[in-house]
Design a protein around this motif. Structure first.
Motif, PDB file in Angstrom:
ATOM      1  N   PHE A 184       0.817  -1.208   0.000  1.00 51.71           N
ATOM      2  CA  PHE A 184       0.000   0.000   0.000  1.00 51.71           C
ATOM      3  C   PHE A 184       0.857   1.267   0.000  1.00 51.71           C
ATOM      4  O   PHE A 184       0.469   2.281  -0.572  1.00 51.71           O
ATOM      5  N   THR A 185       2.039   1.194   0.595  1.00 52.10           N
ATOM      6  CA  THR A 185       2.937   2.343   0.617  1.00 52.10           C
ATOM      7  C   THR A 185       3.580   2.587  -0.745  1.00 52.10           C
ATOM      8  O   THR A 185       3.804   3.731  -1.134  1.00 52.10           O
ATOM      9  N   HIS A 186       3.858   1.502  -1.462  1.00 56.77           N
ATOM     10  CA  HIS A 186       4.587   1.624  -2.735  1.00 56.77           C
ATOM     11  C   HIS A 186       3.731   1.352  -3.971  1.00 56.77           C
ATOM     12  O   HIS A 186       4.268   1.138  -5.052  1.00 56.77           O
ATOM     13  N   ILE A 187       2.408   1.376  -3.823  1.00 53.50           N
ATOM     14  CA  ILE A 187       1.539   1.098  -4.971  1.00 53.50           C
ATOM     15  C   ILE A 187       1.783   2.099  -6.106  1.00 53.50           C
ATOM     16  O   ILE A 187       1.608   1.766  -7.280  1.00 53.50           O
ATOM     17  N   GLY A 188       2.255   3.285  -5.775  1.00 56.46           N
ATOM     18  CA  GLY A 188       2.586   4.277  -6.806  1.00 56.46           C
ATOM     19  C   GLY A 188       3.738   3.848  -7.699  1.00 56.46           C
ATOM     20  O   GLY A 188       3.881   4.328  -8.825  1.00 56.46           O
ATOM     21  N   ASP A 189       4.567   2.914  -7.227  1.00 54.34           N
ATOM     22  CA  ASP A 189       5.698   2.422  -8.018  1.00 54.34           C
ATOM     23  C   ASP A 189       5.297   1.306  -8.979  1.00 54.34           C
ATOM     24  O   ASP A 189       6.081   0.924  -9.845  1.00 54.34           O
ATOM     25  N   PHE A 190       4.086   0.786  -8.814  1.00 60.52           N
ATOM     26  CA  PHE A 190       3.644  -0.343  -9.636  1.00 60.52           C
ATOM     27  C   PHE A 190       3.279   0.124 -11.040  1.00 60.52           C
ATOM     28  O   PHE A 190       2.569   1.112 -11.219  1.00 60.52           O
ATOM     29  N   ASN A 191       3.761  -0.604 -12.045  1.00 62.29           N
ATOM     30  CA  ASN A 191       3.419  -0.336 -13.436  1.00 62.29           C
ATOM     31  C   ASN A 191       2.523  -1.461 -13.942  1.00 62.29           C
ATOM     32  O   ASN A 191       2.970  -2.602 -14.049  1.00 62.29           O
ATOM     33  N   TYR A 192       1.288  -1.128 -14.235  1.00 66.31           N
ATOM     34  CA  TYR A 192       0.349  -2.124 -14.739  1.00 66.31           C
ATOM     35  C   TYR A 192       0.807  -2.597 -16.115  1.00 66.31           C
ATOM     36  O   TYR A 192       1.050  -1.797 -17.008  1.00 66.31           O
ATOM     37  N   ARG A 193       0.919  -3.925 -16.282  1.00 64.17           N
ATOM     38  CA  ARG A 193       1.387  -4.501 -17.545  1.00 64.17           C
ATOM     39  C   ARG A 193       0.430  -5.557 -18.076  1.00 64.17           C
ATOM     40  O   ARG A 193       0.835  -6.426 -18.836  1.00 64.17           O
ATOM     41  N   GLY A 194      -0.776  -5.516 -17.622  1.00 62.67           N
ATOM     42  CA  GLY A 194      -1.770  -6.471 -18.079  1.00 62.67           C
ATOM     43  C   GLY A 194      -2.268  -7.329 -16.934  1.00 62.67           C
ATOM     44  O   GLY A 194      -1.748  -7.289 -15.817  1.00 62.67           O
ATOM     45  N   THR A 195      -3.291  -8.116 -17.243  1.00 59.54           N
ATOM     46  CA  THR A 195      -3.908  -8.966 -16.240  1.00 59.54           C
ATOM     47  C   THR A 195      -2.870  -9.881 -15.591  1.00 59.54           C
ATOM     48  O   THR A 195      -2.077 -10.504 -16.277  1.00 59.54           O
ATOM     49  N   GLY A 196      -2.888  -9.902 -14.277  1.00 57.30           N
ATOM     50  CA  GLY A 196      -1.950 -10.733 -13.519  1.00 57.30           C
ATOM     51  C   GLY A 196      -0.721  -9.987 -13.051  1.00 57.30           C
ATOM     52  O   GLY A 196       0.015 -10.475 -12.194  1.00 57.30           O
ATOM     53  N   SER A 197      -0.485  -8.806 -13.591  1.00 55.08           N
ATOM     54  CA  SER A 197       0.742  -8.087 -13.209  1.00 55.08           C
ATOM     55  C   SER A 197       0.688  -7.582 -11.771  1.00 55.08           C
ATOM     56  O   SER A 197       1.712  -7.551 -11.091  1.00 55.08           O
ATOM     57  N   LEU A 198      -0.492  -7.217 -11.275  1.00 55.10           N
ATOM     58  CA  LEU A 198      -0.597  -6.780  -9.875  1.00 55.10           C
ATOM     59  C   LEU A 198      -0.306  -7.956  -8.943  1.00 55.10           C
ATOM     60  O   LEU A 198       0.434  -7.810  -7.969  1.00 55.10           O
ATOM     61  N   LYS A 199      -0.857  -9.125  -9.260  1.00 56.03           N
ATOM     62  CA  LYS A 199      -0.603 -10.306  -8.445  1.00 56.03           C
ATOM     63  C   LYS A 199       0.882 -10.656  -8.450  1.00 56.03           C
ATOM     64  O   LYS A 199       1.461 -10.959  -7.404  1.00 56.03           O
ATOM     65  N   ALA A 200       1.507 -10.608  -9.612  1.00 61.35           N
ATOM     66  CA  ALA A 200       2.940 -10.927  -9.714  1.00 61.35           C
ATOM     67  C   ALA A 200       3.770  -9.937  -8.897  1.00 61.35           C
ATOM     68  O   ALA A 200       4.696 -10.327  -8.176  1.00 61.35           O
ATOM     69  N   TRP A 201       3.449  -8.656  -9.002  1.00 63.74           N
ATOM     70  CA  TRP A 201       4.190  -7.623  -8.286  1.00 63.74           C
ATOM     71  C   TRP A 201       4.040  -7.795  -6.771  1.00 63.74           C
ATOM     72  O   TRP A 201       5.018  -7.730  -6.027  1.00 63.74           O
ATOM     73  N   THR A 202       2.817  -8.045  -6.316  1.00 62.08           N
ATOM     74  CA  THR A 202       2.587  -8.185  -4.880  1.00 62.08           C
ATOM     75  C   THR A 202       3.199  -9.483  -4.342  1.00 62.08           C
ATOM     76  O   THR A 202       3.681  -9.512  -3.215  1.00 62.08           O
ATOM     77  N   THR A 203       3.194 -10.533  -5.153  1.00 62.89           N
ATOM     78  CA  THR A 203       3.821 -11.794  -4.737  1.00 62.89           C
ATOM     79  C   THR A 203       5.319 -11.600  -4.562  1.00 62.89           C
ATOM     80  O   THR A 203       5.914 -12.095  -3.599  1.00 62.89           O
ATOM     81  N   LYS A 204       5.926 -10.849  -5.470  1.00 65.48           N
ATOM     82  CA  LYS A 204       7.365 -10.577  -5.359  1.00 65.48           C
ATOM     83  C   LYS A 204       7.662  -9.792  -4.076  1.00 65.48           C
ATOM     84  O   LYS A 204       8.656 -10.048  -3.398  1.00 65.48           O
ATOM     85  N   ILE A 205       6.796  -8.867  -3.732  1.00 62.94           N
ATOM     86  CA  ILE A 205       6.974  -8.116  -2.484  1.00 62.94           C
ATOM     87  C   ILE A 205       6.885  -9.057  -1.288  1.00 62.94           C
ATOM     88  O   ILE A 205       7.692  -8.968  -0.353  1.00 62.94           O
ATOM     89  N   ALA A 206       5.933  -9.987  -1.300  1.00 65.09           N
ATOM     90  CA  ALA A 206       5.789 -10.951  -0.197  1.00 65.09           C
ATOM     91  C   ALA A 206       7.039 -11.822  -0.074  1.00 65.09           C
ATOM     92  O   ALA A 206       7.519 -12.080   1.033  1.00 65.09           O
ATOM     93  N   ILE A 207       7.574 -12.253  -1.199  1.00 65.99           N
ATOM     94  CA  ILE A 207       8.794 -13.072  -1.184  1.00 65.99           C
ATOM     95  C   ILE A 207       9.956 -12.267  -0.623  1.00 65.99           C
ATOM     96  O   ILE A 207      10.684 -12.728   0.261  1.00 65.99           O
ATOM     97  N   ASN A 208      10.137 -11.052  -1.137  1.00 71.10           N
ATOM     98  CA  ASN A 208      11.245 -10.214  -0.672  1.00 71.10           C
ATOM     99  C   ASN A 208      11.111  -9.874   0.809  1.00 71.10           C
ATOM    100  O   ASN A 208      12.106  -9.850   1.537  1.00 71.10           O
TER     101      ASN A 208
END
Length: 193
Positions: free
Chosen positions: A62-86
Protein backbone atom coordinates in the motif's frame (compact mmCIF):
# COMPACT_ATOMS: atom_id res chain seq x y z
CA UNK A 1 -19.11 -6.01 -4.77
CA UNK A 2 -15.90 -6.07 -6.77
CA UNK A 3 -15.21 -9.04 -9.04
CA UNK A 4 -12.10 -9.67 -11.10
CA UNK A 5 -13.59 -10.61 -14.43
CA UNK A 6 -12.39 -8.13 -16.99
CA UNK A 7 -8.97 -6.96 -18.05
CA UNK A 8 -9.55 -3.51 -16.58
CA UNK A 9 -10.64 -4.64 -13.10
CA UNK A 10 -7.07 -5.03 -11.84
CA UNK A 11 -6.07 -1.71 -13.38
CA UNK A 12 -9.07 0.09 -11.84
CA UNK A 13 -8.28 -1.43 -8.43
CA UNK A 14 -4.70 -0.21 -8.76
CA UNK A 15 -5.86 3.34 -9.52
CA UNK A 16 -8.22 3.28 -6.54
CA UNK A 17 -5.43 2.01 -4.27
CA UNK A 18 -3.19 4.84 -5.45
CA UNK A 19 -5.85 7.34 -4.43
CA UNK A 20 -5.94 5.88 -0.91
CA UNK A 21 -9.45 4.41 -1.27
CA UNK A 22 -10.11 2.33 1.88
CA UNK A 23 -12.75 0.22 0.12
CA UNK A 24 -10.16 -0.65 -2.53
CA UNK A 25 -7.76 -1.77 0.22
CA UNK A 26 -10.45 -4.06 1.63
CA UNK A 27 -11.17 -5.43 -1.86
CA UNK A 28 -7.48 -5.98 -2.47
CA UNK A 29 -7.20 -7.84 0.83
CA UNK A 30 -10.27 -9.97 0.09
CA UNK A 31 -8.95 -10.94 -3.34
CA UNK A 32 -5.20 -11.29 -2.71
CA UNK A 33 -4.82 -11.65 1.06
CA UNK A 34 -4.97 -15.44 1.33
CA UNK A 35 -2.53 -16.00 -1.53
CA UNK A 36 -0.03 -13.49 -0.11
CA UNK A 37 -0.33 -14.95 3.40
CA UNK A 38 0.34 -18.39 1.92
CA UNK A 39 3.50 -17.10 0.22
CA UNK A 40 4.76 -15.76 3.55
CA UNK A 41 3.89 -19.03 5.30
CA UNK A 42 5.88 -21.01 2.71
CA UNK A 43 9.04 -19.17 3.78
CA UNK A 44 8.40 -18.48 7.47
CA UNK A 45 7.66 -21.59 9.56
CA UNK A 46 6.59 -19.80 12.74
CA UNK A 47 2.93 -18.82 12.38
CA UNK A 48 3.21 -15.57 14.35
CA UNK A 49 6.30 -14.49 12.41
CA UNK A 50 4.54 -15.31 9.13
CA UNK A 51 1.59 -13.13 10.18
CA UNK A 52 3.97 -10.26 11.00
CA UNK A 53 5.71 -10.62 7.65
CA UNK A 54 2.32 -10.69 5.90
CA UNK A 55 1.31 -7.46 7.65
CA UNK A 56 4.62 -5.86 6.66
CA UNK A 57 3.97 -7.03 3.10
CA UNK A 58 0.59 -5.31 3.02
CA UNK A 59 2.06 -2.09 4.40
CA UNK A 60 4.82 -2.26 1.80
CA UNK A 61 2.31 -2.84 -1.02
CA UNK A 62 0.00 0.00 0.00
CA UNK A 63 2.94 2.34 0.62
CA UNK A 64 4.59 1.62 -2.73
CA UNK A 65 1.54 1.10 -4.97
CA UNK A 66 2.59 4.28 -6.81
CA UNK A 67 5.70 2.42 -8.02
CA UNK A 68 3.64 -0.34 -9.64
CA UNK A 69 3.42 -0.34 -13.44
CA UNK A 70 0.35 -2.12 -14.74
CA UNK A 71 1.39 -4.50 -17.55
CA UNK A 72 -1.77 -6.47 -18.08
CA UNK A 73 -3.91 -8.97 -16.24
CA UNK A 74 -1.95 -10.73 -13.52
CA UNK A 75 0.74 -8.09 -13.21
CA UNK A 76 -0.60 -6.78 -9.88
CA UNK A 77 -0.60 -10.31 -8.45
CA UNK A 78 2.94 -10.93 -9.71
CA UNK A 79 4.19 -7.62 -8.29
CA UNK A 80 2.59 -8.19 -4.88
CA UNK A 81 3.82 -11.79 -4.74
CA UNK A 82 7.37 -10.58 -5.36
CA UNK A 83 6.97 -8.12 -2.48
CA UNK A 84 5.79 -10.95 -0.20
CA UNK A 85 8.79 -13.07 -1.18
CA UNK A 86 11.24 -10.21 -0.67
CA UNK A 87 9.67 -9.32 2.68
CA UNK A 88 9.99 -12.97 3.77
CA UNK A 89 13.63 -13.16 2.68
CA UNK A 90 14.36 -9.85 4.41
CA UNK A 91 12.87 -11.26 7.61
CA UNK A 92 15.03 -14.40 7.35
CA UNK A 93 18.16 -12.32 6.80
CA UNK A 94 17.32 -9.97 9.69
CA UNK A 95 16.87 -12.94 11.98
CA UNK A 96 20.29 -14.11 10.76
CA UNK A 97 19.16 -17.64 10.20
CA UNK A 98 22.37 -19.58 9.91
CA UNK A 99 20.45 -22.41 8.27
CA UNK A 100 20.93 -20.61 4.95
CA UNK A 101 24.48 -21.98 5.02
CA UNK A 102 25.26 -25.67 4.76
CA UNK A 103 26.68 -27.39 7.82
CA UNK A 104 30.48 -27.47 7.84
CA UNK A 105 30.50 -31.27 7.80
CA UNK A 106 28.52 -31.45 4.55
CA UNK A 107 30.83 -31.55 1.52
CA UNK A 108 29.19 -29.70 -1.41
CA UNK A 109 31.34 -31.52 -3.95
CA UNK A 110 29.82 -34.87 -2.93
CA UNK A 111 26.09 -34.25 -2.52
CA UNK A 112 23.87 -37.09 -1.46
CA UNK A 113 21.89 -38.68 -4.28
CA UNK A 114 18.43 -37.27 -4.74
CA UNK A 115 15.62 -39.57 -3.64
CA UNK A 116 12.98 -40.61 -6.14
CA UNK A 117 9.85 -38.51 -5.88
CA UNK A 118 7.23 -40.49 -3.94
CA UNK A 119 3.66 -40.43 -5.25
CA UNK A 120 1.79 -37.70 -3.38
CA UNK A 121 -1.69 -38.15 -4.80
CA UNK A 122 -3.11 -39.39 -1.51
CA UNK A 123 -1.39 -36.79 0.68
CA UNK A 124 -3.62 -33.76 1.39
CA UNK A 125 -2.16 -30.38 0.33
CA UNK A 126 -2.30 -29.05 3.90
CA UNK A 127 -0.16 -31.99 5.04
CA UNK A 128 2.39 -31.27 2.29
CA UNK A 129 2.44 -27.60 3.38
CA UNK A 130 2.98 -28.69 6.98
CA UNK A 131 5.87 -30.91 5.87
CA UNK A 132 7.48 -28.01 4.02
CA UNK A 133 7.26 -25.83 7.14
CA UNK A 134 9.16 -28.50 9.07
CA UNK A 135 12.17 -28.27 6.75
CA UNK A 136 15.19 -26.35 8.09
CA UNK A 137 14.98 -22.69 7.07
CA UNK A 138 17.70 -22.85 4.42
CA UNK A 139 16.29 -25.95 2.78
CA UNK A 140 12.74 -24.54 2.82
CA UNK A 141 13.91 -21.22 1.38
CA UNK A 142 15.85 -22.79 -1.49
CA UNK A 143 12.99 -25.21 -2.23
CA UNK A 144 10.49 -22.34 -2.41
CA UNK A 145 12.70 -20.20 -4.62
CA UNK A 146 13.51 -23.08 -6.97
CA UNK A 147 10.14 -24.86 -7.16
CA UNK A 148 7.59 -22.08 -6.69
CA UNK A 149 9.43 -19.03 -7.99
CA UNK A 150 11.30 -20.83 -10.77
CA UNK A 151 14.69 -19.32 -9.97
CA UNK A 152 17.90 -21.01 -11.08
CA UNK A 153 20.53 -22.09 -8.57
CA UNK A 154 22.71 -19.22 -9.79
CA UNK A 155 19.91 -16.72 -9.08
CA UNK A 156 19.19 -18.27 -5.68
CA UNK A 157 22.87 -18.18 -4.74
CA UNK A 158 23.08 -14.49 -5.61
CA UNK A 159 19.85 -13.65 -3.81
CA UNK A 160 20.78 -15.50 -0.61
CA UNK A 161 24.49 -14.73 -0.78
CA UNK A 162 25.47 -18.40 -0.76
CA UNK A 163 27.48 -20.61 -3.10
CA UNK A 164 25.65 -22.06 -6.10
CA UNK A 165 26.72 -25.54 -4.89
CA UNK A 166 25.05 -24.80 -1.55
CA UNK A 167 21.79 -24.00 -3.31
CA UNK A 168 21.96 -27.27 -5.26
CA UNK A 169 22.81 -29.28 -2.15
CA UNK A 170 20.12 -27.66 -0.04
CA UNK A 171 17.49 -28.37 -2.68
CA UNK A 172 18.60 -32.00 -2.84
CA UNK A 173 18.44 -32.33 0.95
CA UNK A 174 15.05 -30.61 1.06
CA UNK A 175 13.64 -33.03 -1.52
CA UNK A 176 15.11 -36.01 0.32
CA UNK A 177 13.64 -34.90 3.65
CA UNK A 178 10.26 -34.27 2.04
CA UNK A 179 10.34 -37.68 0.33
CA UNK A 180 11.05 -39.34 3.69
CA UNK A 181 8.22 -37.43 5.41
CA UNK A 182 5.81 -38.31 2.60
CA UNK A 183 6.73 -42.01 2.74
CA UNK A 184 6.43 -42.01 6.54
CA UNK A 185 3.00 -40.39 6.26
CA UNK A 186 1.84 -42.85 3.61
CA UNK A 187 3.12 -45.86 5.53
CA UNK A 188 1.73 -44.82 8.88
CA UNK A 189 -0.83 -42.10 8.14
CA UNK A 190 0.58 -40.32 11.15
CA UNK A 191 -0.13 -36.63 11.62
CA UNK A 192 2.94 -34.49 11.00
CA UNK A 193 4.33 -32.63 14.00
Amino acid sequence: MFHFGTVNDEQRLTERLRSGDNAAMRQFYAHYGDALAAVCARYIANEEDAKDVFQDTLVNIFTHIGDFNYRGTGSLKAWTTKIAINQSLRFLKQKKHRELQLPADYPPEAPEPEADDPPIGNVPPDVIHQMVTLLPTGYRTVLNLYVFEGLSHKEIAKLLDIEEKSSTSQLCRAKNLLAKMILDYQNHKKPIR
